[in-house]
Design a protein around this motif. Structure first.
Motif, PDB file in Angstrom:
ATOM      1  N   PHE A 163       0.806  -1.216   0.000  1.00 43.11           N
ATOM      2  CA  PHE A 163       0.000   0.000   0.000  1.00 43.11           C
ATOM      3  C   PHE A 163       0.846   1.277   0.000  1.00 43.11           C
ATOM      4  CE2 PHE A 163      -2.941  -3.131   1.895  1.00 43.11           C
ATOM      5  CZ  PHE A 163      -4.008  -2.969   1.041  1.00 43.11           C
ATOM      6  N   SER A 164       2.147   1.153   0.083  1.00 44.67           N
ATOM      7  CA  SER A 164       3.011   2.339   0.126  1.00 44.67           C
ATOM      8  C   SER A 164       3.852   2.518  -1.129  1.00 44.67           C
ATOM      9  CB  SER A 164       3.947   2.259   1.343  1.00 44.67           C
ATOM     10  OG  SER A 164       4.860   1.167   1.203  1.00 44.67           O
ATOM     11  N   ARG A 165       3.792   1.562  -2.050  1.00 48.67           N
ATOM     12  CA  ARG A 165       4.618   1.627  -3.239  1.00 48.67           C
ATOM     13  C   ARG A 165       3.904   2.355  -4.367  1.00 48.67           C
ATOM     14  NH1 ARG A 165       9.206   1.661  -1.984  1.00 48.67           N
ATOM     15  NH2 ARG A 165       9.951   0.840  -3.966  1.00 48.67           N
ATOM     16  N   CYS A 196     -14.492  -0.659   0.300  1.00 45.52           N
ATOM     17  CA  CYS A 196     -14.541   0.405   1.313  1.00 45.52           C
ATOM     18  C   CYS A 196     -13.298   0.399   2.192  1.00 45.52           C
ATOM     19  CB  CYS A 196     -15.798   0.256   2.168  1.00 45.52           C
ATOM     20  SG  CYS A 196     -17.329   0.665   1.314  1.00 45.52           S
ATOM     21  N   VAL A 197     -12.819  -0.783   2.549  1.00 42.95           N
ATOM     22  CA  VAL A 197     -11.608  -0.886   3.363  1.00 42.95           C
ATOM     23  C   VAL A 197     -10.404  -0.388   2.578  1.00 42.95           C
ATOM     24  CG1 VAL A 197     -10.094  -2.461   4.625  1.00 42.95           C
ATOM     25  CG2 VAL A 197     -12.569  -2.826   4.638  1.00 42.95           C
ATOM     26  N   LEU A 198     -10.295  -0.805   1.306  1.00 41.52           N
ATOM     27  CA  LEU A 198      -9.181  -0.366   0.456  1.00 41.52           C
ATOM     28  C   LEU A 198      -9.210   1.142   0.243  1.00 41.52           C
ATOM     29  CD1 LEU A 198      -9.345  -3.213  -2.205  1.00 41.52           C
ATOM     30  CD2 LEU A 198      -7.620  -2.946  -0.413  1.00 41.52           C
ATOM     31  N   SER A 199     -10.392   1.707   0.096  1.00 40.81           N
ATOM     32  CA  SER A 199     -10.519   3.150  -0.079  1.00 40.81           C
ATOM     33  C   SER A 199     -10.022   3.896   1.149  1.00 40.81           C
ATOM     34  CB  SER A 199     -11.977   3.513  -0.373  1.00 40.81           C
ATOM     35  OG  SER A 199     -12.139   4.907  -0.478  1.00 40.81           O
ATOM     36  N   TRP A 200     -10.361   3.378   2.326  1.00 37.45           N
ATOM     37  CA  TRP A 200      -9.913   4.016   3.576  1.00 37.45           C
ATOM     38  C   TRP A 200      -8.392   3.956   3.707  1.00 37.45           C
ATOM     39  CZ3 TRP A 200      -7.750   1.791   8.137  1.00 37.45           C
ATOM     40  CH2 TRP A 200      -7.681   2.652   9.225  1.00 37.45           C
ATOM     41  N   ILE A 201      -7.800   2.848   3.294  1.00 33.60           N
ATOM     42  CA  ILE A 201      -6.351   2.693   3.407  1.00 33.60           C
ATOM     43  C   ILE A 201      -5.611   3.549   2.387  1.00 33.60           C
ATOM     44  CG2 ILE A 201      -4.440   1.063   3.131  1.00 33.60           C
ATOM     45  CD1 ILE A 201      -6.295  -1.119   4.209  1.00 33.60           C
ATOM     46  N   THR A 202      -6.112   3.582   1.154  1.00 34.24           N
ATOM     47  CA  THR A 202      -5.368   4.190   0.044  1.00 34.24           C
ATOM     48  C   THR A 202      -5.815   5.601  -0.317  1.00 34.24           C
ATOM     49  OG1 THR A 202      -6.889   3.301  -1.627  1.00 34.24           O
ATOM     50  CG2 THR A 202      -5.037   1.906  -0.944  1.00 34.24           C
ATOM     51  N   GLY A 203      -7.033   5.992   0.051  1.00 36.87           N
ATOM     52  CA  GLY A 203      -7.568   7.282  -0.365  1.00 36.87           C
ATOM     53  C   GLY A 203      -8.247   7.255  -1.718  1.00 36.87           C
ATOM     54  N   SER A 227       0.188  10.604  -3.000  1.00 39.10           N
ATOM     55  CA  SER A 227       0.900  11.551  -2.142  1.00 39.10           C
ATOM     56  C   SER A 227       1.712  10.892  -1.032  1.00 39.10           C
ATOM     57  CB  SER A 227      -0.082  12.545  -1.531  1.00 39.10           C
ATOM     58  OG  SER A 227      -1.044  11.884  -0.722  1.00 39.10           O
ATOM     59  N   THR A 228       1.335   9.687  -0.615  1.00 38.96           N
ATOM     60  CA  THR A 228       2.067   9.006   0.457  1.00 38.96           C
ATOM     61  C   THR A 228       2.861   7.815  -0.059  1.00 38.96           C
ATOM     62  OG1 THR A 228       0.132   7.633   0.968  1.00 38.96           O
ATOM     63  CG2 THR A 228       0.365   9.696   2.181  1.00 38.96           C
ATOM     64  N   ARG A 229       2.935   7.647  -1.365  1.00 36.91           N
ATOM     65  CA  ARG A 229       3.621   6.489  -1.942  1.00 36.91           C
ATOM     66  C   ARG A 229       5.047   6.839  -2.366  1.00 36.91           C
ATOM     67  NH1 ARG A 229       0.163   2.112  -3.632  1.00 36.91           N
ATOM     68  NH2 ARG A 229      -1.965   2.494  -2.907  1.00 36.91           N
ATOM     69  N   THR A 230       5.885   5.832  -2.425  1.00 40.74           N
ATOM     70  CA  THR A 230       7.294   6.036  -2.772  1.00 40.74           C
ATOM     71  C   THR A 230       7.714   5.032  -3.841  1.00 40.74           C
ATOM     72  OG1 THR A 230       8.024   4.537  -1.007  1.00 40.74           O
ATOM     73  CG2 THR A 230       7.874   6.894  -0.474  1.00 40.74           C
ATOM     74  N   ASN A 295       6.398  19.931  -6.821  1.00 36.60           N
ATOM     75  CA  ASN A 295       7.668  19.202  -6.849  1.00 36.60           C
ATOM     76  C   ASN A 295       7.471  17.698  -6.852  1.00 36.60           C
ATOM     77  OD1 ASN A 295       9.226  21.532  -6.842  1.00 36.60           O
ATOM     78  ND2 ASN A 295       9.327  21.634  -4.617  1.00 36.60           N
ATOM     79  N   SER A 296       6.378  17.227  -6.254  1.00 34.71           N
ATOM     80  CA  SER A 296       6.130  15.793  -6.157  1.00 34.71           C
ATOM     81  C   SER A 296       4.662  15.567  -5.826  1.00 34.71           C
ATOM     82  CB  SER A 296       7.014  15.164  -5.076  1.00 34.71           C
ATOM     83  OG  SER A 296       6.513  15.501  -3.789  1.00 34.71           O
ATOM     84  N   PRO A 297       4.170  14.327  -5.950  1.00 33.48           N
ATOM     85  CA  PRO A 297       2.783  14.043  -5.569  1.00 33.48           C
ATOM     86  C   PRO A 297       2.505  14.334  -4.100  1.00 33.48           C
ATOM     87  CG  PRO A 297       3.647  12.272  -6.931  1.00 33.48           C
ATOM     88  CD  PRO A 297       4.807  13.161  -6.598  1.00 33.48           C
ATOM     89  N   ALA A 298       3.538  14.353  -3.262  1.00 33.68           N
ATOM     90  CA  ALA A 298       3.337  14.607  -1.828  1.00 33.68           C
ATOM     91  C   ALA A 298       2.671  15.948  -1.576  1.00 33.68           C
ATOM     92  CB  ALA A 298       4.686  14.533  -1.104  1.00 33.68           C
ATOM     93  N   GLU A 299       2.856  16.923  -2.482  1.00 34.50           N
ATOM     94  CA  GLU A 299       2.266  18.246  -2.282  1.00 34.50           C
ATOM     95  C   GLU A 299       0.773  18.271  -2.606  1.00 34.50           C
ATOM     96  OE1 GLU A 299       5.889  21.367  -2.649  1.00 34.50           O
ATOM     97  OE2 GLU A 299       5.080  20.720  -4.570  1.00 34.50           O
TER      98      GLU A 299
END
Length: 579
Positions: A163-165, A196-203, A227-230, A295-299
């Motif tokens: 979920f973070s990649r 619904c669970v996946l949506s809550w985890i991933t946005g 925004s939270t993925r790397t 600069n990046s999706p994080a913004e």
């Protein structure tokens, strides 16, 4: 396209007539099987990554599928052309797969009914939020049981690497059918069941996970999903988003963060979605001015609730990328009267927060060159409240907004006001909507500032009408050789020599020096006088010296009435004395 034959575990290439296949989504480990390894089955079977390939093929056969695709070994990465084709086609390959197997190598299935309870809880909360949409009242707070359940889901499932990649985002969205497996390859749910669970985890919106077209979701909102993925390589944070925005770009490994800039440029060229500029900078980024691009999706982290407004406010404007920046025609508006937003122009982004649908988001801009603008205070997103004010103050000529950041941008913007000239006047006497200026590109119209742009020689003319009258005044000023000359004239009595289009600062200086009286004029029942003084246009501790031209207006009738009253009193006193 290379596929693994699930019976022989050998690679087979298909140029057309690709057979039905399963596809694997996973996170990479230390001993992955590469394309070149698949030619030696005895050697490759000893690698740790081979186990997931065997498991994928076994599960595919259970689904009556004879072929499977795994990204570790089905792309010949020694060929740059094939790698580029594969990355640009990745979203389509996942979408066309009969089924996608998501293998979570670091997840052990819940030992009890926790997941079933979580699905019921999340679906109930989502239905409650949908029911309350359009109302401004707060939703009921989560119960202690709901909070505890979410914490357990987050700790066990949500913290999985998958979920973070960056790459797994498109692998979650593209396939219509996904089956999830734990580290022992035990099936624990489908994409539809877990939506619904996946949506809550991933946005990612539940509606998207259930098949809603991506082009119905604003660009800024889609960006927030990443925004939270790397990614391991800097460039891949851009390349892994190509399919989500339905675009293609050449791969240039080694370009670093420029890849994300190229991604944004291509999105701008292919859509008219201004929410791509709805990002805001990190709290630690204290630069006063930035380019329009993130600069990046994080913004984009704060853009997860962006939706289109119920009305189209700024749809008449156009924009396009040029070497000078984003060229806009009809998008930039002049805001007036907001004390906390003084000194800015605004560009509406055509989007709102779904929780506050009446507040249209915009970015604040600052002019720093002839027709050039930069984004001002990029850490907040400005909210446009009074749409009528902004729509009435539309800039007629094209403007250019800086797109890319550079080290000198902030100094360039601030220095554009050194030795500038600002004009102030009473808006109770003058019609501010009638203002015209020349040359247009040299004026900060919002603040009535003739910008210097660090030039030693420049001049400008400013015209405005008296309220409810057809006539008004004109102010001409010129800075030349370190000196400032100015003149104020009734608009119908301005010297004809000053109306030429080809005037140079030296010409204006010579004309003004020849005029015996140029600091006051009479117009529409007022005597208008202009005086100069010192002004500091700096902010947050930075001093920027400039000149202030203050226009003072006195009604001529009042002046004459006062004179008559004084004369009457004088005569009366004389009469009393004589008596």
């Amino acid at each position: 396209m290379w596929l693994i034959n699930c019976q022989s575990l050998n690679l087979e290439e298909f140029v057309k007539d690709v057979p039905p296949y399963a596809i694997l989504s996973h996170t990479w480990g230390d001993e992955e099987v590469a394309f070149i390894d698949m030619s030696n089955q005895d050697k490759v079977s000893k690698k740790e990554g081979y186990q997931k390939i065997e498991a994928t093929c076994r599960v595919a056969l259970e689904h009556d599928l004879n072929y499977a695709w795994v990204d570790t070994c089905c792309i010949d990465k020694s060929s740059s052309a094939e790698l580029s084709e594969a990355i640009n086609s990745m979203f389509a390959w996942y979408k066309k797969a009969v089924v996608c197997f998501v293998w979570l190598c670091d997840f052990a299935s819940f030992p009890d009914k926790t997941l079933a309870e979580a699905i019921t809880s999340f679906e109930s909360r989502e239905a409650l939020e949908a029911k309350g949409e359009g109302f401004y009242g707060d939703l009921p707070q989560q119960t202690a049981a709901e909070i505890d359940l979410r914490n357990r889901v987050k700790k066990r499932l949500g913290n999985c690497k998958w979920f973070s990649r960056g790459w797994t985002l498109q692998e979650l969205i593209a396939p219509s059918r996904i089956n999830f497996y734990d580290k022992e390859w035990n099936y624990f749910g489908s994409k539809l069941e877990l939506a619904c669970v996946l949506s809550w985890i991933t946005g990612v919106d539940t509606s998207v996970l259930k098949g809603r077209p991506l082009d119905e979701i604003l660009v800024g909102r889609r960006m927030s999903w990443a925004s939270t993925r790397t990614t391991t390589r800097v460039e891949d944070i851009a390349y892994c988003l190509l399919g989500i925005f339905d675009i293609n770009i050449p791969l240039l490994y080694g370009e670093g963060e420029k890849a994300f800039i190229r991604l944004q440029e291509e999105i701008i060229r292919s859509s008219h979605d201004l929410s791509i500029f709805a990002w805001k900078a990190d709290v630690n980024d204290l630069r006063r001015f930035r380019g329009l691009m993130a600069n990046s999706p994080a913004e984009f982290k704060g853009c997860q609730r962006l939706v289109k407004p119920s009305f189209e406010w700024n749809n008449g404007g156009e924009y396009g990328l040029t070497s000078r920046g984003l060229r806009t025609d009809g998008l930039i508006r002049v805001g007036r009267g907001e004390a906390d937003q003084a000194g800015s122009y605004f560009m509406s982004l055509g989007c709102v927060d779904e929780r506050q649908r009446k507040l249209v988001l915009a970015v604040s801009l600052r002019q720093y060159g002839p027709g050039l603008f930069a984004r001002r205070k990029p850490w907040p997103m400005t909210t446009v409240f009074d749409l009528n004010v902004y729509s009435a103050a539309k800039l007629a000529h094209p403007q250019y907004i800086c797109c890319k950041d550079n080290a000198s941008l902030e100094d360039t913007v601030m220095n554009s006001r050194i030795n500038a000239i600002q004009i102030r006047f009473s808006d109770s006497i003058f019609d501010i909507d009638s203002i015209t200026v020349f040359p247009q590109a040299d004026w900060d119209l919002r603040n009535s500032i003739l910008l210097s742009f660090q030039r030693p020689y420049y001049w400008g003319m400013w015209k405005v009408k008296v309220r409810d009258r057809d006539d008004g005044i004109s102010i001409v000023c010129v800075r030349s050789s370190g000196w400032l000359l100015y003149g104020i004239f009734a608009s119908n009595r301005i010297p004809s020599a000053l109306t030429r289009d080809d005037l140079l600062p030296s010409h204006v200086e010579d004309i003004l020096q020849r005029l015996p009286d140029r600091t006051s004029t009479e117009c529409s029942g007022f005597i208008h006088t202009v005086k100069d003084g010192h002004l500091n246009l700096g902010e947050t501790g930075m001093e920027i010296p400039a000149t202030l031209l203050q226009v003072e207006s006195i009604e001529t009738k009042q002046s004459r009435t006062g004179m008559k009253l004084m004369r009457g009193l004088f005569r009366k006193n004389i009469s009393i004395g004589q008596f």
